[in-house]
Motif scaffolding. Structure first.
Motif, PDB file in Angstrom:
ATOM      1  N   GLU A 194       0.837  -1.192   0.000  1.00 41.76           N
ATOM      2  CA  GLU A 194       0.000   0.000   0.000  1.00 41.76           C
ATOM      3  C   GLU A 194       0.877   1.250   0.000  1.00 41.76           C
ATOM      4  OE1 GLU A 194      -3.002   0.051   3.029  1.00 41.76           O
ATOM      5  OE2 GLU A 194      -3.157  -2.140   3.074  1.00 41.76           O
ATOM      6  N   ASP A 195       0.290   2.381  -0.428  1.00 45.25           N
ATOM      7  CA  ASP A 195       1.033   3.637  -0.386  1.00 45.25           C
ATOM      8  C   ASP A 195       1.495   3.925   1.044  1.00 45.25           C
ATOM      9  OD1 ASP A 195       0.626   3.952  -3.051  1.00 45.25           O
ATOM     10  OD2 ASP A 195      -0.741   5.667  -2.893  1.00 45.25           O
ATOM     11  N   ILE A 196       2.698   4.473   1.163  1.00 41.07           N
ATOM     12  CA  ILE A 196       3.259   4.809   2.468  1.00 41.07           C
ATOM     13  C   ILE A 196       2.770   6.197   2.878  1.00 41.07           C
ATOM     14  CG2 ILE A 196       5.410   5.284   3.703  1.00 41.07           C
ATOM     15  CD1 ILE A 196       6.693   3.070   2.024  1.00 41.07           C
ATOM     16  N   LEU A 197       2.260   6.301   4.097  1.00 44.71           N
ATOM     17  CA  LEU A 197       1.671   7.527   4.608  1.00 44.71           C
ATOM     18  C   LEU A 197       2.740   8.418   5.220  1.00 44.71           C
ATOM     19  CD1 LEU A 197      -1.331   5.807   6.446  1.00 44.71           C
ATOM     20  CD2 LEU A 197      -1.260   6.635   4.077  1.00 44.71           C
ATOM     21  N   VAL A 198       2.608   9.724   5.037  1.00 38.01           N
ATOM     22  CA  VAL A 198       3.593  10.685   5.531  1.00 38.01           C
ATOM     23  C   VAL A 198       2.933  11.616   6.546  1.00 38.01           C
ATOM     24  CG1 VAL A 198       5.183  12.554   4.913  1.00 38.01           C
ATOM     25  CG2 VAL A 198       4.859  10.612   3.357  1.00 38.01           C
ATOM     26  N   TYR A 199       3.584  11.772   7.709  1.00 41.36           N
ATOM     27  CA  TYR A 199       3.127  12.689   8.745  1.00 41.36           C
ATOM     28  C   TYR A 199       4.297  13.561   9.177  1.00 41.36           C
ATOM     29  CZ  TYR A 199      -1.146  10.035   8.837  1.00 41.36           C
ATOM     30  OH  TYR A 199      -2.326   9.440   8.451  1.00 41.36           O
ATOM     31  N   SER A 200       4.014  14.839   9.418  1.00 41.79           N
ATOM     32  CA  SER A 200       5.093  15.771   9.748  1.00 41.79           C
ATOM     33  C   SER A 200       4.732  16.617  10.954  1.00 41.79           C
ATOM     34  CB  SER A 200       5.413  16.673   8.553  1.00 41.79           C
ATOM     35  OG  SER A 200       4.278  17.454   8.198  1.00 41.79           O
ATOM     36  N   THR A 201       5.761  17.230  11.553  1.00 40.80           N
ATOM     37  CA  THR A 201       5.585  18.073  12.730  1.00 40.80           C
ATOM     38  C   THR A 201       6.477  19.303  12.603  1.00 40.80           C
ATOM     39  OG1 THR A 201       5.617  18.109  15.153  1.00 40.80           O
ATOM     40  CG2 THR A 201       7.397  16.903  14.073  1.00 40.80           C
ATOM     41  N   GLY A 202       6.297  20.242  13.493  1.00 42.47           N
ATOM     42  CA  GLY A 202       7.158  21.426  13.532  1.00 42.47           C
ATOM     43  C   GLY A 202       7.212  22.159  12.204  1.00 42.47           C
ATOM     44  N   GLU A 203       8.423  22.533  11.796  1.00 42.76           N
ATOM     45  CA  GLU A 203       8.619  23.255  10.546  1.00 42.76           C
ATOM     46  C   GLU A 203       8.558  22.344   9.331  1.00 42.76           C
ATOM     47  OE1 GLU A 203      12.259  25.404  10.785  1.00 42.76           O
ATOM     48  OE2 GLU A 203      11.654  26.591  12.514  1.00 42.76           O
ATOM     49  N   GLY A 204       8.429  21.058   9.564  1.00 40.25           N
ATOM     50  CA  GLY A 204       8.355  20.123   8.447  1.00 40.25           C
ATOM     51  C   GLY A 204       9.709  19.864   7.823  1.00 40.25           C
TER      52      GLY A 204
END
Length: 321
Positions: A194-204
């Motif tokens: 499956e497609d890999i999910l991306v999550y980010s925090t702060g300034e990215g």
């Protein structure tokens, strides 16, 4: 409160000497702290980072001689990324890996960035990712070496990949508790993945991302040499660190409570899929007990272990670097 990005990752090695050879002599990183596992002082704990030991650049190893191999699967931190400045650097590293006979793949896109995956002597899955001018969490300071041009130096940690069977509970903790935001997806390198999910925090940017790979076809991972023990995320100061301790309790997440590591303060907890997370303060840093110029050259012990130095050194095998 916002977590700033990835603080460090801690991995298991079966032989500190070969680990040191790989990360300093092949990858050109700096050994910024040679100390012991504070929970088992008969084991070394080695910290590699940029030239100044900047938060967000260090990859650490617990030395456990004779440790069995890792069995890959779910509930696992399945890969760790290291940042370089440009895609041109990936070609430099590909040639360098070939000259040292290091197992590696071809350059390919991950989350819109050019990347190069490879493995260390313990089989740790590592990925070089190119910043290519991307905005986000700033990179570190190159550690100068004669055989690696500074423009190609490794300058920080990039995304970590979590492999899980069911992403929903992990995503819930990342977004509702830790404040991460969804940031798209990209195709899995696996043919039927499956497609890999991306999550980010702060300034990215690459230094502030968690990637989630869903694998329903794999058993649960068994941690051994080359396996990633935990990933830590950056807390800017002690005031917010205290608030994070309260927040974890408010969400009834079982956790370690506040832990003093001397070089930083830590909080540990497991997300619902069993992966160990840590929240770590940026300070006081690795130069708090050693001059910046000579960090990592001698065995460093925090003040609460210093009275036991003679006994600790007696039980440690000598390391000849």
């Amino acid at each position: 409160m916002h977590l700033l990005g990835v603080h460090h990752v801690s991995i298991l090695t079966g032989k500190a000497e070969r680990n040191y050879e790989f990360f300093t002599k092949i990858l050109g990183m700096r050994l910024v702290k040679k100390t012991v596992n504070q929970d088992n002082t008969e084991s070394y704990h080695l910290f590699y980072a940029d030239g100044e030991g900047t938060p967000g650049t260090d990859i650490t190893f617990f030395d456990i001689p004779g440790l069995g191999r890792t069995y890959r699967g779910t509930s696992d931190i399945s890969s760790v990324s290291l940042r370089v400045k440009t895609s041109e650097s990936l070609h430099f590293w590909k040639e360098r890996f070939e000259s040292f006979d290091i197992k590696h793949e071809t350059i390919r896109k991950r989350a819109g960035r050019n990347s190069l995956s490879f493995e260390d002597f313990d089989g740790t899955r590592l990925i070089l990712v190119a910043d290519d001018g991307e905005e986000g969490v700033r990179s570190g300071t190159p550690w100068e070496r004669d055989d690696i041009p500074t423009e190609h130096s490794i300058v920080g940690l990039g995304p970590v990949t979590l492999t899980v069977e069911d992403p929903k509970p992990t995503v819930q903790v990342l977004t509702e508790v830790m404040g991460f935001r969804e940031n798209g997806s990209y195709p899995s390198p696996e043919e039927k993945g499956e497609d890999i999910l991306v999550y980010s925090t702060g300034e990215g940017g690459s230094g502030a991302e968690v990637h989630i790979e869903v694998r329903e076809d794999l058993p649960k991972a068994r941690l051994g040499r080359g396996g990633v023990h935990h990933v830590a995320f950056r807390v800017p100061n002690e005031e917010e660190y205290s608030k994070w301790a309260e927040r974890l309790n408010d969400y009834r997440l079982p956790n370690s409570g506040k832990v003093e590591r001397y070089y930083f303060k830590a909080l540990y907890f497991r997300e619902p899929n069993g992966i160990l997370f840590e929240l770590s303060t940026d300070g006081p840093g690795f130069a708090t007990d050693e001059p910046l110029e000579t960090m990592g050259e001698e065995l460093a012990l925090p003040p609460f272990l210093e009275p036991k130095r003679a006994d600790i050194e007696r039980k440690l095998r000598p390391l000849e670097f």
